[in-house]
Design an enzyme around this catalytic site. Sequence first.
Site, PDB file in Angstrom:
ATOM      1  N   TRP A   9      -3.010  12.676  -0.102  1.00 15.19           N
ATOM      2  CA  TRP A   9      -3.012  11.864   1.450  1.00 15.19           C
ATOM      3  C   TRP A   9      -3.963  12.303   2.128  1.00 15.19           C
ATOM      4  CZ3 TRP A   9      -0.062   8.546  -2.212  1.00 15.19           C
ATOM      5  CH2 TRP A   9      -0.146   7.566  -1.778  1.00 15.19           C
ATOM      6  N   ASP A  20      -0.010   2.275  10.072  1.00 11.23           N
ATOM      7  CA  ASP A  20      -0.577   0.931   8.884  1.00 11.23           C
ATOM      8  C   ASP A  20       0.197  -0.410   8.980  1.00 11.23           C
ATOM      9  OD1 ASP A  20      -0.565   3.486   7.015  1.00 11.23           O
ATOM     10  OD2 ASP A  20      -0.152   2.788   5.051  1.00 11.23           O
ATOM     11  N   GLU A  52      10.583  10.766   5.613  1.00 12.78           N
ATOM     12  CA  GLU A  52       9.237  10.168   6.374  1.00 12.78           C
ATOM     13  C   GLU A  52       9.381  10.152   7.573  1.00 12.78           C
ATOM     14  OE1 GLU A  52       7.717   6.694   3.737  1.00 12.78           O
ATOM     15  OE2 GLU A  52       5.603   6.988   5.311  1.00 12.78           O
ATOM     16  N   TYR A 103       5.077   7.688  -2.925  1.00 12.26           N
ATOM     17  CA  TYR A 103       3.670   8.756  -2.633  1.00 12.26           C
ATOM     18  C   TYR A 103       3.007   8.739  -3.816  1.00 12.26           C
ATOM     19  CZ  TYR A 103       4.569   5.988   1.526  1.00 12.26           C
ATOM     20  OH  TYR A 103       4.282   5.105   2.610  1.00 12.26           O
TER      21      TYR A 103
END
Length: 431
Positions: free
Chosen positions: A35, A163, A394, A31
Site C-alpha cells: 500500500w 476509507d 491498526e 492486507y
Amino acid sequence: MSMHTSLKQQAIDILRMNDRGGYTVPTARLYPYQWEWDSVFAALGFATFDRNRAWEEIETLFSGQWEDGMVPHIIFHKTDPDYFPGPEMWKSNTVPPSSGHSQPPVAASAMLTMMKTGGPEDRKRAEKLFEKLVAWHRWFHKYRDPDETGVVGIIHPWESGRDNCPDWDIGMEQITVPDDLGDLPRRDITHVDPSERPTAEQYNRYLAIVKFGHECKWDHLEIARNGPFFMVDPCVQFALMRGDRDLAELADEFGLPGIRDEAESWLKRAKEGCGSFWSEDVGGFVAKDLRSGTLSTAFTNASAMALYADAGDAAQQARLVREVTAILDCCTYGFPSWDPRDSQFESRRYWRGPIWSVVNYMIGTGLAEKGHGALAERLRGDTRRAVETSGFYEYFDPLTGEGLGGKLFTWTAAIHLAWAMGDDLLQAEGE
Ligand code: GLC
C-alpha cells in the site's frame, strides 16, 4: 513475541516480519500487498535502524508507478487470492498490476526527512528517485485538479486513505450501483469483526467507482470530470501541499530551480484554494463534494493536519487550534478520526472515531512547527500510550485505547520507532 521484548524491539520485529522482500505488507492476511502511504511510513520506521531497507521500500513503490506518473494505492506484486478486490477487479493493464487510483502523497516529505537525518548515501538515493517523485506530483495537479482551482479531488473514498469516514457519505449517496455488479466475495470481514468494517451497500458503491474506472481504461481526466465520485479530502490536499513544499526544498538541494519554482507555484495556488473548503460552522477545513458543493459537517483528524500544510490565515489557524484542543479534551487518546461531540461519532468503527498513529504523526509535526509544542507532545504521548496499552494494532479506540482492526501492524510499529517513542534520531527533524 515474548513479554520481555521491549516495545522498540517488537516494532523492529514487526517491520521485519511484514517484509515480503523489497516491500512490506501493512499486516499479514488482511492486507497482503504493498500500500502506498503505508510503505512510505514503513520507510520512516526502517530508517531508524536500516537505511538501505528504508530506501528499498520507496524504490519498490515507485517501480509500480504508471506511465502517466500516478503511484497507485495498492501494488499487486504477487497475486493473493485471499484479498478482494484484487487485480482482476481493477484491470489496471500495468506491470506489476495495481489499483487504479492513488493515496495521500507523503513520499516527498519522508524522503526529505530521511535525507536531512542521513548522510551522502541517503542524498544519492533521494536524488535518483527525484524525477519519479516530480512526475507523481505533476500527475496529482494535472488529473486531480484539471481546472487549476488549487484544490485536488479524490475519485474514490479509498484514495483518501480514510476509507470509511462519514465525510464520504455525501458523495457515496449519489452513486448508482449498476445491476451487473454481481455477488461480491468480501474477504475483509472474514479477517476482522464486521462491526468494524463497511456495510455491503457501501461496498457495492466502492466497486461501482472501480467499474467506471476500468471501463474508461483509467482515463483520469474522464474520471475527474464525469466519474461517480469527486470530493476534496483535507488529508490528501494537506499531504500534497506539504509534499510540494518539501519537493521544492529537495529541488533546491539538487540544484533544480525550475522544479522548485513549479512546486512553489502549485503551493501558492493551493493556499488560495483552501478557502473553498473552510467551514465556519465546524471551525476547520472539511471534506467537500465537488459535484454538489456540499461541505462535510464535522472536524476530523484530516482537519487537524492543516498546520502540517500551513493552510489557512492566522485567524483560521487560531480557530482550528481551539477545536483541536477542545476535541483532545473529550478523548483519553487523540486524535479521533471524527469529532466525538458529533452524533455520528463511533469510537470503534474504522475512520468514524478511532485514532491512527500515522495521522497523529503529521498532526503532531504541524503543531510543533507552528508553536503548539504542548499539544504536539500530548499527541505523541497518546500515540505511544495506545501502543503500550494494547500493542501494535491498526487503530485504537480514542476513549479506551483498545486496539482495533489488524494486529502487528506495520505503520503503527514504524511510527512508534520514528516518532512516538520520542528518543529516536528521526525525532530531531521537524521540531
Ligand atoms: C485501510 C486504510 C488505508 C490503508 C490500508 C492498508 O484501507 O483505510 O488508509 O492504507 O488499510 O493499511
